[in-house]
Write a protein that holds these residues in place. Structure first.
Motif, PDB file in Angstrom:
ATOM      1  N   SER A  42     -79.444 -33.432  -1.866  1.00  0.00           N
ATOM      2  CA  SER A  42     -80.724 -33.013  -1.296  1.00  0.00           C
ATOM      3  C   SER A  42     -80.998 -31.540  -1.566  1.00  0.00           C
ATOM      4  CB  SER A  42     -80.757 -33.296   0.206  1.00  0.00           C
ATOM      5  OG  SER A  42     -79.627 -32.736   0.819  1.00  0.00           O
ATOM      6  N   THR A  43     -79.952 -30.727  -1.703  1.00  0.00           N
ATOM      7  CA  THR A  43     -80.143 -29.279  -1.819  1.00  0.00           C
ATOM      8  C   THR A  43     -80.985 -28.856  -3.036  1.00  0.00           C
ATOM      9  OG1 THR A  43     -78.039 -29.013  -0.686  1.00  0.00           O
ATOM     10  CG2 THR A  43     -78.948 -27.060  -1.775  1.00  0.00           C
ATOM     11  N   ILE A  51     -72.901 -27.578  -2.198  1.00  0.00           N
ATOM     12  CA  ILE A  51     -71.558 -27.610  -1.596  1.00  0.00           C
ATOM     13  C   ILE A  51     -71.569 -28.679  -0.506  1.00  0.00           C
ATOM     14  CG2 ILE A  51     -72.201 -25.650  -0.093  1.00  0.00           C
ATOM     15  CD1 ILE A  51     -69.216 -24.887  -0.005  1.00  0.00           C
ATOM     16  N   HIS A  86     -66.551 -29.653  -0.855  1.00  0.00           N
ATOM     17  CA  HIS A  86     -66.431 -30.178  -2.220  1.00  0.00           C
ATOM     18  C   HIS A  86     -67.499 -29.594  -3.146  1.00  0.00           C
ATOM     19  CE1 HIS A  86     -69.134 -33.999  -1.465  1.00  0.00           C
ATOM     20  NE2 HIS A  86     -69.863 -32.956  -1.761  1.00  0.00           N
ATOM     21  N   LYS A  93     -74.154 -26.324   7.075  1.00  0.00           N
ATOM     22  CA  LYS A  93     -73.357 -25.782   5.971  1.00  0.00           C
ATOM     23  C   LYS A  93     -72.785 -24.399   6.316  1.00  0.00           C
ATOM     24  CE  LYS A  93     -74.151 -29.148   2.955  1.00  0.00           C
ATOM     25  NZ  LYS A  93     -75.061 -29.153   1.819  1.00  0.00           N
TER      26      LYS A  93
HETATM   27  P1  PGA Z   1     -76.397 -32.124  -0.297  1.00  0.00           P
HETATM   28  O1  PGA Z   1     -75.003 -32.379  -1.017  1.00  0.00           O
HETATM   29  O2  PGA Z   1     -77.153 -31.222  -1.199  1.00  0.00           O
HETATM   30  O3  PGA Z   1     -77.017 -33.488  -0.189  1.00  0.00           O
HETATM   31  O4  PGA Z   1     -76.072 -31.483   1.018  1.00  0.00           O
HETATM   32  C1  PGA Z   1     -74.328 -31.284  -1.511  1.00  0.00           C
HETATM   33  C2  PGA Z   1     -73.024 -31.745  -2.101  1.00  0.00           C
HETATM   34  O5  PGA Z   1     -72.433 -32.686  -1.565  1.00  0.00           O
HETATM   35  O6  PGA Z   1     -72.597 -31.142  -3.086  1.00  0.00           O
END
Ligand code: PGA
Length: 256
Positions: free
Chosen positions: A40-41, A135, A140, A204
């Motif tokens: 999603s980021t 991230i 991860h 986060k």
């Molecule tokens: P997200 O996932 O952008 O959906 O939070 C980030 C990732 O798992 O690297």
């Protein structure tokens, strides 16, 4: 080496800044090699790149892309595949040459060979100029999950039961839910000349602080980025919450 981070008011401002970094790279070198991410980021970043393509003529015709990862077992037209994600959010809306788009195959004939070939193709392309990363809440990067050790090269990973359970809602039948994925390794990522990591949202904040201020540990795979010479970390205020609090505390201590 300390990682530089910049805070933006909100997700939209962070996304515009990230797109601007990518645009500088593409304008400086038309045949740039970009490492790209799903999740999603980066969606806001991709929307802004699409806008820059349409309104400012940002040209992707010679750009080469290598994505971080893909689910094993999903064909590219499966709506849950990362290939589908990339074509939907970015590639389908810019003038990229499909021949220059690279995403690990979800249905390779020989997985080990496909992984080796992926790393070789990146090297043959001259290496990644700019790698975009999100991230995970567990630290991860790509599908390099916290563990006792990290793999350096592109490889097959078994997804954790948590990840499999979380993904189940996107599939109509349980047997369709991918149980493994192919991901660039941390070595593949670390070889990129410039890394652009984005994080947004209060959930986060903890892992962002551990990535930047904590020890380098395989328990937080993103912490290895502390050893990379050129990392740009862009955050919104929520994701930077703990870092900013730590900074305020250090300033108070300095003044005392
Ligand atoms: P997200 O996932 O952008 O959906 O939070 C980030 C990732 O798992 O690297």
């Amino acid at each position: 080496m300390s990682m530089k981070w910049t805070v933006y008011r909100d997700y939209a401002a962070m996304s515009r800044a990230a797109a601007a970094v990518i645009a500088v790279q593409v304008r400086a070198k038309a045949a740039s090699v970009l490492g790209l991410a799903t999740g999603s980021t980066p969606i806001g970043t991709y929307q802004e790149l699409v806008r820059m393509h349409r309104e400012d003529g940002l040209d992707f015709s010679l750009v080469n892309t290598y994505n971080l990862d893909e689910y094993l077992g999903l064909p590219p037209d499966n709506p849950q595949s990362y290939s589908h994600f990339m074509w939907h959010h970015l590639f389908g809306q810019i003038n990229i040459d499909p021949e220059r788009v690279h995403i690990p195959s979800g249905q390779p004939e020989d997985v080990n060979r496909a992984c080796r070939d992926y790393d070789r193709a990146i090297e043959a392309a001259g290496g990644i100029d700019l790698q975009l990363l999100g991230i995970g809440r567990n630290g991860h990067i790509g599908f390099n999950e916290p563990d006792f050790y990290l793999r350096t090269e592109t490889h097959l990973v078994a997804l954790t039961e948590d990840t499999i359970a979380a993904n189940a809602r996107f599939f109509s039948r349980p047997e369709e839910v991918p149980r493994s994925a192919i991901t660039m390794g941390v070595g593949t990522i670390m070889k990129a000349r410039h890394i652009l990591l984005l994080a947004s949202g209060a959930d986060k904040a903890d892992v962002v602080a551990r990535m930047i201020e904590g020890p380098v540990t395989t328990e937080v795979p993103a912490s290895i980025l502390q050893m990379h010479p050129q990392v740009t970390v862009l955050l919104d205020e929520a994701a930077a919450g703990i870092l900013m609090e730590d900074e305020r505390r250090r300033r108070r201590e300095d003044q005392a």
